[in-house]
Each structure stands twice: as structure tokens, then as C-alpha cells.
Design an enzyme around this catalytic site. Structure first.
Site: not given
Ligand code: AMP
Ligand code: MG
Length: 494
Positions: A101-102, A122, A192, A261, A271
């Protein structure tokens, strides 16, 4: 507002060969998407060690073009930017489609050892998977991810890496108004568990097979000739994930958001959000302010990893065929994790092997530390230093319960006589870092960065790159956290 900034038309040449294998998987796996430029970017930090691994020239970052390229304002020659689609379970609940998403994957760069590394930006703007998000990352959380990726790698715990980060005064709204940052991060692959879940839950079984073959061929070639390659892959991922959990637990790392995820198919730490290296030892510690139920508390991480592996197993079931084979691939976790954990903890004690004696001593020490909330990194470092000749008082003084810790010291002596050898001080010193990225250190670097002073980020990086050495110029960073550290609240907001 973001669209006011024009993408620079002339491409930046990193001087590396690009292999964009993921992009060749086809449109079911991603949406082609270029970064959205930010206003007047500036450098915040760089990792020269990562740059060297990528084979970049020492002055790779010096030009304005490089600054623009790594903030997403200028395309890179040879890159093929895309956002990948994945799904996942968040806090134990099926969340459906998520995706990058980013983060935008630029492609794979050939590193100096000949292997390919994916390069992602990112915080580089929205993608078809941004849902309600703005596609941005804030300075605060990007500093944390930048530093912790490199710190974990230096600790010998598998992790995605960080090459550099840039900032922009462009406003980003979170609970308050903050500013934007872009992180350039690398990994052999950012795939992932959630990528597999995506194609399984949407019953795209051909794509599921294609993804599985891609991962096996690229990263687990030993699984190719197994009777059931998908089951072999699950077993291999299980094994790597178990080893990763042992690494986290031993160093006192809490990830904070172990959603499927955020689980790497390569067993990497991935992440960095509301993570924390524990200060005072508390098995129930919850690093994420948003995680009110404590699903991702320190002590639950190994179980959660198993739960996540089970979700991966379910996703692979259409390829594996038999539920029994899926369970058989997961089963070794129950032996591999404790064995890896025992080895890591025995090494912290100074022993190369674990046995009943080392396990009993570890249990007693951890129980004592939990009772007193003893500082976890400092206890272990002092233990190792004691083995190297420092007075035992430096360890004893950490505890109110003197008989309790003296009893543990007695157990150590009994172990020495039983093994017929002295514990190895160097092994212990190399297993218990002098410095980890505690929350308050990151907070100090962030507070300065908010004033446009980025010096502490680079200084912290220098120290965190050698975590097992003493740093006489930075003893306070290796010392006890200040009182205000316990009031720091880190949430999912980033
Ligand atoms: P995370 O909790 O950071 O693992 O993110 C979960 C999902 O939300 C992923 O699909 C992210 O890409 C997406 N996401 C998180 N923050 C943002 C944002 N600011 N803009 C767009 N997507 C986001
Ligand atoms: Mg994530």
C-alpha cells in the site's frame, strides 16, 4: 498536493545490473506503479555497509540525481517499479486483500556477490493497494525501521536491510501533522506468507503454483527434487521461522505486529512497526500500544509464528494435497524452536551446548529477572563480562533477591565442574550485545531529526553496526534507560 511535484524525466543510473524476475511473474501478482514524487527531498541517513554489499561506488549518494532517485522523484535506469498484491490474517482475523500500500518495488539489483537483491521504496506514494491510506511513511517510523533493520543484521538475526532514507517537509497526517520520509530497503525477496494466502483464498491455484515454483527456484532449490516440493518448502520455511524466533527471543526483541502479511517467506525480520527491544524483563511485555489483548506479547511470539506457519500451510494445501503432509511439515517446529532457543540461551551463559543444567539455570535466571524486571540487555552483558573477568558484584548488584542470584551463580559453578571446562567468555560476549536499539534511543534520534539534526541517526548506526563491542564514547547508550522510557507508547500508526 503531492501531484504538484513533477517526476524528473531523466533517469538515474545506479551502475548495477537489474534482474526483474518478480515482474516477470505476470499481472496477477502486481500492478505496475511508479513512485509519487515528494517536495524538496533531503538526505536523512545512509548505510554504507549496505551500499557496499550492493556494490555501489563509495560516492553513490553524492549527486542530486541520487537523492531524487531514492526519494522516488527520478526513475532508475533498469528498474521496473511495481506494487505487489498479497492478503493476510491481521490479529488472527482474515483481512482479505492488502498488498504493497505504500511500498514500491523498483526491481532486483545484482549485488557485489552476484546474488540479486530486491530494492523497495517504502513511503513512496499510493498504490492500488493503499485502501484508505495515503501511501506515505512518517519520518519517525522510517528512522526506526532504518536503524533497526541494520541493527538486526549486525546482531546476526536475519532481516530485511536498509540502504538509505530521505525526508521531505511535505506534511503527512497521522494523529498529528508529521512529515514524510522514504526508506530504500532491500531483501533477497519481500514475499510474505500473505502472498501465498492471497492466491489460495482467491482460488487462483495456477498462480499459487507459479509463486511456489518461483520461491523454490530462487530461494529453496533443495526443495525442487523433494517428492512433494510444496510440503518441502513449508518444512523449510518452518525451520527458518523457528530459527528466527529463537533469535528474537534471545535478544529480547518484540516485533509487535506479527500478522501473516508481515511474515517473510525467507524467515527474515520484516516490517518494523511498533517493535521494541525489552528493557526490564517481562515475559508478558506488549510493545504495541494498539495490541490491547497482548496477542503479540514477547512470550507469545514463538506460538504466533507457529499459528502463522499453520496459515501458510493451509494456503499451500491445494499444492501439498494432503492435510497430513501439511501437518507433518509443520510438526518439526515443536522441536526446532526449543532446540534453537536452548542453544542461543546456552551461548549467552557461555556454553556451546545446552543440557538439563543450562536449561534449569536459564529458567531460574529468567524467573528471577521477571520477578524483579531486571534490565534484560544489561543483565546478559554483565554476565558475559563477569565471565571475562569483571567482579561478580556487577551481576549481583542488579538484584534485590541476593540469595536468588547467588543460587544461580552456584549453579554456574556446578555446571563448570560438570562440563569440566570454563564457560567461554567470548561466546557469551558475542551472544549478548552491549547495545541494542532501545525505544528511548530511537526517540532521542527522532526528536533531534524533527529539528533537522540527523547526526544521532548516523552515530547510532555506527554503534549498532558493532553491537558486540564496547563503545567507550557512548556508554550512556549502553546504559539503563531513563525513567521516561517506560512511558513511550508506540502504536501501529506509522
Ligand atoms: P502494516 O500494518 O504496516 O503491516 O500494514 C498493513 C497494510 O496496510 C499493508 O497493506 C500496508 O501496505 C498498508 N498500509 C499501512 N500504512 C499505509 C499507508 N499510510 N498508506 C497506504 N497503505 C498503508
Ligand atoms: Mg506490513
Amino acid at each position: 498536493m503531492q501531484d504538484e511535484v513533477q517526476l524528473t524525466s531523466q533517469d538515474f543510473d545506479l551502475g548495477r545490473v537489474w534482474n526483474n524476475r518478480f515482474a516477470n511473474l505476470g499481472p496477477a501478482f502486481f500492478s505496475a506503479r511508479t513512485p509519487t514524487p515528494v517536495r524538496e527531498p533531503y538526505w536523512v541517513a545512509r548505510s554504507q555497509s549496505m551500499a557496499r554489499e550492493l556494490g555501489l561506488e563509495d560516492d553513490w549518494w553524492r549527486s542530486q540525481e541520487a537523492l531524487e532517485a531514492f526519494s522516488g522523484n527520478r526513475p532508475l535506469v533498469g528498474s521496473r517499479p511495481l506494487a505487489s498484491v498479497y492478503s493476510g490474517h491481521q490479529f488472527g482475523v482474515w483481512a482479505g486483500q492488502l498488498g504493497d500500500g505504500r511500498a514500491i518495488m523498483l526491481g532486483e539489483v545484482q549485488a557485489s556477490d552476484g546474488n540479486s537483491l530486491e530494492l523497495q521504496l517504502k513511503g513512496s506514494g499510493s498504490t492500488p493497494y493503499s485502501r484508505m491510506g495515503d501511501g506515505r511513511a512518517v519520518l519517525r517510523s522510517t528512522i526506526r525501521e532504518f536503524l533497526c533493520s541494520e541493527a538486526m543484521h549486525a546482531l546476526g538475526i536475519p532481516s530485511t536491510r536498509a540502504l538509505c532514507m530521505t525526508g521531505s517537509d511535505q506534511p503527512v497526517r497521522r494523529e498529528t501533522l508529521e512529515t514524510a520520509a522514504v526508506l530504500a530497503r532491500t531483501a533477497p525477496s519481500f514475499i510474505r506468507f500473505g502472498h501465498f494466502e492471497h492466491f489460495s483464498h482467491t482460488e487462483q491455484h495456477e498462480e499459487l503454483k507459479k509463486l511456489t515454483d518461483f520461491v523454490i527456484d530462487g530461494f529453496y532449490p533443495e526443495c525442487r527434487d523433494a517428492p512433494n516440493p510444496a510440503a518441502a518448502l513449508l518444512a523449510a520455511v518452518t525451520s527458518r521461522t523457528a530459527a528466527l524466533m529463537a533469535g528474537w527471543q534471545a535478544v529480547g526483541f518484540c516485533h509487535g505486529v506479527m500478522n501473516t502479511d508481515n511474515m517473510s517467506i525467507l524467515g527474515l525480520t520484516l516490517d518494523y512497526g511498533p517493535f521494541q527491544f525489552m528493557d526490564g524483563f517481562d515475559p508478558n511485555h506488549i510493545p504495541n500500544h494498539t495490541d490491547t489483548g497482548g496477542r503479540y506479547s514477547y512470550k507469545r511470539q514463538p506460538q504466533v509464528a507457529y499459528w502463522n506457519l499453520f496459515a501458510l500451510g493451509q494456503a499451500l494445501l491445494p499444492l501439498i494435497g494432503e492435510p497430513d503432509e501439511t501437518m507433518a511439515a509443520l510438526e518439526p517446529y515443536k522441536a526446532i524452536f526449543p532446540a534453537a532457543q536452548d542453544m542461543r540461551m546456552a551461548a549467552k551463559l557461555g556454553f556451546t551446548n545446552s543440557n538439563e543444567g543450562t536449561s534449569a539455570l536459564i529458567n531460574d535466571l529468567l524467573a528471577l529477572m521477571a520477578k524483579e524486571r531486571t534490565d534484560y540487555p544489561i543483565f546478559w552483558r554483565r554476565w558475559a563480562q563477569h565471565l571475562a573477568g569483571q567482579p561478580v558484584e556487577t551481576v549481583l548488584d542488579l538484584f534485590h533477591d541476593r540469595p536468588g542470584i547467588e543460587n544461580c551463580m552456584q549453579q554456574l559453578q556446578e555446571l563448570e565442574s560438570k562440563f569440566g571446562q570454563q564457560p567461554n567468555a567470548n561466546l557469551a560476549l558475542g551472544s549478548s550485545p552491549a547495545i541494542v536499539l532501545r525505544n528511548h534511543l530511537a526517540e532521542q534520534a527522532i526528536a533531534l531529526a524533527n529539528q533537522k539534526d540527523f547526526s544521532m541517526i548516523q552515530q547510532l548506526l555506527d554503534v549498532l553496526e558493532n553491537p558486540f563491542s564496547e563503545h567507550p564514547n557512548h556508554t550512556t547508550w549502553a546504559g539503563f534507560p531513563p525513567d521516561w522510557a517506560s512511558s513511550i507508547q508506540i502504536s501501529c500508526s506509522s
